[in-house]
Design an enzyme around this catalytic site. Structure first.
Site, mmCIF file in Angstrom:
data_model
loop_
_atom_site.group_PDB
_atom_site.id
_atom_site.type_symbol
_atom_site.label_atom_id
_atom_site.label_comp_id
_atom_site.label_asym_id
_atom_site.label_seq_id
_atom_site.Cartn_x
_atom_site.Cartn_y
_atom_site.Cartn_z
ATOM 1 C CG HIS A 140 -2.141 -0.793 1.243
ATOM 2 N ND1 HIS A 140 -2.825 -1.368 0.208
ATOM 3 C CD2 HIS A 140 -2.685 -1.487 2.278
ATOM 4 C CE1 HIS A 140 -3.738 -2.050 0.544
ATOM 5 N NE2 HIS A 140 -3.585 -2.256 1.682
ATOM 6 C CB SER A 170 -14.468 0.214 0.626
ATOM 7 O OG SER A 170 -14.179 -1.123 0.834
HETATM 8 P P1 PAP Z 1 -7.366 -3.825 1.614
HETATM 9 O O1 PAP Z 1 -6.840 -2.657 1.107
HETATM 10 O O2 PAP Z 1 -8.001 -4.039 3.041
HETATM 11 O O3 PAP Z 1 -6.422 -4.814 1.075
HETATM 12 P P2 PAP Z 1 -8.933 -4.340 -0.692
HETATM 13 O O4 PAP Z 1 -9.072 -5.572 -1.166
HETATM 14 O O5 PAP Z 1 -8.339 -3.399 -1.605
HETATM 15 O O6 PAP Z 1 -8.585 -4.110 0.667
HETATM 16 O O7 PAP Z 1 -10.513 -3.644 -0.889
HETATM 17 C C1 PAP Z 1 -11.613 -4.329 -0.265
HETATM 18 C C2 PAP Z 1 -12.871 -3.952 -1.282
HETATM 19 O O8 PAP Z 1 -12.681 -4.821 -2.585
HETATM 20 C C3 PAP Z 1 -14.018 -4.389 -0.618
HETATM 21 O O9 PAP Z 1 -14.858 -3.439 -1.317
HETATM 22 P P3 PAP Z 1 -16.221 -3.045 -0.698
HETATM 23 O O10 PAP Z 1 -16.177 -2.757 0.833
HETATM 24 O O11 PAP Z 1 -16.901 -1.958 -1.291
HETATM 25 O O12 PAP Z 1 -17.256 -4.340 -0.706
HETATM 26 C C4 PAP Z 1 -14.238 -5.698 -0.994
HETATM 27 O O13 PAP Z 1 -15.577 -6.266 -1.105
HETATM 28 C C5 PAP Z 1 -13.610 -5.600 -2.675
HETATM 29 N N1 PAP Z 1 -13.372 -6.855 -3.105
HETATM 30 C C6 PAP Z 1 -12.837 -8.024 -2.357
HETATM 31 N N2 PAP Z 1 -12.457 -8.939 -3.243
HETATM 32 C C7 PAP Z 1 -13.097 -8.881 -4.338
HETATM 33 C C8 PAP Z 1 -13.482 -9.494 -5.673
HETATM 34 N N3 PAP Z 1 -12.775 -10.872 -5.709
HETATM 35 N N4 PAP Z 1 -14.237 -8.733 -6.616
HETATM 36 C C9 PAP Z 1 -14.567 -7.681 -6.377
HETATM 37 N N5 PAP Z 1 -14.414 -6.988 -5.275
HETATM 38 C C10 PAP Z 1 -13.760 -7.707 -4.417
#
Ligand code: PAP
Length: 333
Positions: A140, A170
């Site tokens: 990040h 999010s």
């Molecule tokens: P991080 O920064 O904590 O690693 P990150 O994976 O970048 O998190 O982002 C999480 C978001 O990606 C979530 O979005 P939301 O809160 O709007 O729902 C999560 O749902 C979404 N996400 C995770 N995996 C997938 C996937 N396979 N396809 C689409 N969206 C996804």
């Protein structure tokens, strides 16, 4: 680190690093840095980036100690912009001759376990060093906080960003779910985010740093938006494979491999894997018990969910801010 610490995904499984450079006298440094409370832990402003104080030592260690290799692939994503998904996609694309889709590591293991973070999990620097080439790493961190060699060695970077209103929502949901301690309501959290104060913020600087690098070095830096990953997943998968030097063959195309990658890594598939459904995982490390919540990384996975949580006024203010910050850059949402 306390004996039982609740961790954000960006510092999952983190543990103290014993050996860091002599420059990293972080205790006294932190005392000199601007600090803000509000998110579930305080943030300190270090080199134009808001960082959780307990990560600072590791952030600094990356610049000093991470030995990049020319064939490294780095997934660089601002938090909540699609890191988990991007990890799954790139891991699957790169390893598609190694694993079948019915007996794939992603069906049992979290994407974050398959692609290690650098800078967030202190032991990751040692682990990264031990990994065979070509390495697949993720971060990040802002581009300026990576070792300068990242721009000269030929490493490839894939960056993903996301429409800021959705990225904010999010983040807010994530902190609410993971840290009951978050004291901010949506309005206050929104105000901080809009001032640039959120983990790894200001978001606009993070987006622009990688965006400009992708314009300057398109063969080595690829820039993606979460929204295009959602709206045209197969083409993003094809673009990723070509960029990484492993384009899909005609046989793979006609055999439906692109769709298989999309299905395996899709929200429905990943969010139903037991390892990703867990609400609470404890890891014992260096005498400390660390807790995190894999399911918090899979909330809705939709574009435009902000509309269900933000007022029109907030949305208009954010749109105006985004227009101002990205004016003339060519980056639009
Ligand atoms: P991080 O920064 O904590 O690693 P990150 O994976 O970048 O998190 O982002 C999480 C978001 O990606 C979530 O979005 P939301 O809160 O709007 O729902 C999560 O749902 C979404 N996400 C995770 N995996 C997938 C996937 N396979 N396809 C689409 N969206 C996804």
């Amino acid at each position: 680190m306390s004996a039982m610490a609740h961790l954000h995904s960006e510092d999952m499984e983190s543990r103290p690093r014993e050996a860091v450079s002599s420059k990293t006298h972080t205790g006294s440094l932190i005392a000199t840095l601007p600090t803000k409370e509000g998110w579930s832990t305080p943030l300190v402003f270090y080199n134009n980036c808001w960082i959780r104080p307990h990560s600072l030592k590791d952030v600094m260690a990356v610049q000093d100690m991470l030995k990049l290799r020319p064939d490294d692939i780095i997934l660089a994503a601002h938090p909540k912009c699609g890191t988990t998904w991007l990890k799954a996609l790139v891991f699957t694309i790169l390893n598609r001759s190694r694993y079948t889709f019915t007996d794939h590591p992603l069906l049992t293991v979290r994407p974050h376990q398959l692609v290690p973070f650098i800078a967030l999990r202190p032991g990751d620097l040692d682990r990264a060093e031990a990994l065979p080439s070509p390495r697949l790493l993720s971060t990040h961190l802002p581009l300026p906080l990576l070792p300068p060699a990242v721009s000269t060695l030929g490493c490839r970077i894939v960056c993903v960003c996301r429409e800021p209103k959705d990225a904010f929502l999010s983040r807010w949901h994530f902190e609410k779910k993971l840290h009951q301690g978050i004291s901010l309501g949506t309005d206050e959290a929104f105000a901080m985010f809009s001032e640039g104060c959120s983990p790894y913020g200001p978001f606009w600087d993070r987006y622009l740093e990688y965006w400009k690098e992708s314009l300057a070095r398109p063969r080595e830096v690829m820039f993606l938006r979460y929204e295009e990953m959602v709206s045209d997943t197969p083409n993003v998968i094809r673009k990723l494979a070509s960029f990484l030097g492993v384009p899909f063959t005609r046989e793979e195309e006609s055999g439906g491999v692109v769709d298989q990658v999309a299905d395996l890594c899709g929200f429905t598939s990943l969010s139903n894997v037991d390892a990703n459904r867990a609400d609470r995982v404890e890891v014992e490390h260096a005498g400390a018990k660390l807790v995190f919540n894999p399911s918090s990384l899979f909330r809705k996975g939709e574009v435009g969910d902000w509309v269900n949580h933000m007022s029109k006024d907030m949305a208009a203010r954010m749109d105006q801010l985004v227009a101002e910050k990205f004016k003339g850059s060519g980056l639009t949402f």
